[in-house]
Design an enzyme around this catalytic site. Sequence first.
Site, PDB file in Angstrom:
ATOM      1  CD  GLU A 132      -5.046   1.519  -3.391  1.00  0.00           C
ATOM      2  OE1 GLU A 132      -6.239   1.650  -3.127  1.00  0.00           O
ATOM      3  OE2 GLU A 132      -4.168   1.434  -2.532  1.00  0.00           O
ATOM      4  CG  HIS A 170      -1.964   1.059   1.161  1.00  0.00           C
ATOM      5  ND1 HIS A 170      -1.715   2.359   1.506  1.00  0.00           N
ATOM      6  CD2 HIS A 170      -3.256   1.013   0.744  1.00  0.00           C
ATOM      7  CE1 HIS A 170      -2.820   3.077   1.315  1.00  0.00           C
ATOM      8  NE2 HIS A 170      -3.766   2.274   0.853  1.00  0.00           N
TER       9      HIS A 170
END
Length: 236
Positions: A157, A88
């Site tokens: 992302e 992430h």
Amino acid sequence: MIIASNLKTNLTREKTISYLMDVENFLDKNNSDQEIYVFPAQSSLNPHHGKVVQGAQNAYATQNGAFTGEIGLEQLEEFDVKTILIGHSERRHILGESQEKLVEKFNFYKSHGFKIVYCVGEPLEVREQGEDVMMKYLELQYEGIDTSYDKLIIAYEPVWAIGTGLTPTLEDISKIHLKLKEKSSAPLLYGGSVKVETARDILACDGVDGVLVGSGALKVENFCQMIKFAEELNNN
Ligand code: PEP
């Protein structure tokens, strides 16, 4: 479709349990067979059995040991957690995790049969240098990763879209997703400021197999609405 909620450093254990129950009730009531993941804060993990898969936002590549502030496989097993988020952008860019460390983590949890949601994404200054630079940057985030792992989900992302309210255009999302799909046949999620208002259109994009949502999914009713969109699109 895959709809995932990253709760980050939000919600107490009590609130997380109620969040999960609300999602379960929604899935039952709507007879939904979408693939749903929720990633609670580490201290809010709790055994959960149902349609929703509970995953860990992070863990160290170890069974146990002297890694202050971290949790390992032993702590995840206590809660039957078999899914983990790796790479992430907040872990890469705020917590300073290198590609090398991420690969180590990936291989460790792969060797224990975990489902892995692996995130990639470029910062704004990279995107501004054009498509070639951007694709090369993204390629480096695939380095060392087994892209044919059968329990792999990838999330694209863009760093500049996470928590900022900004999103690429739908055309850009599709274009990048279709390029990334050439690198792996794993399901590919889009993440970065997905909101109830934008989720349906994003889910309908070519090359998008689902969404990974942070702030836009903190209210359980919004998360459930996104699941509903996925259901409707699947039935079309
Ligand atoms: C995320 O944390 O993966 C994310 C996409 O966050 P947000 O939806 O808040 O941008």
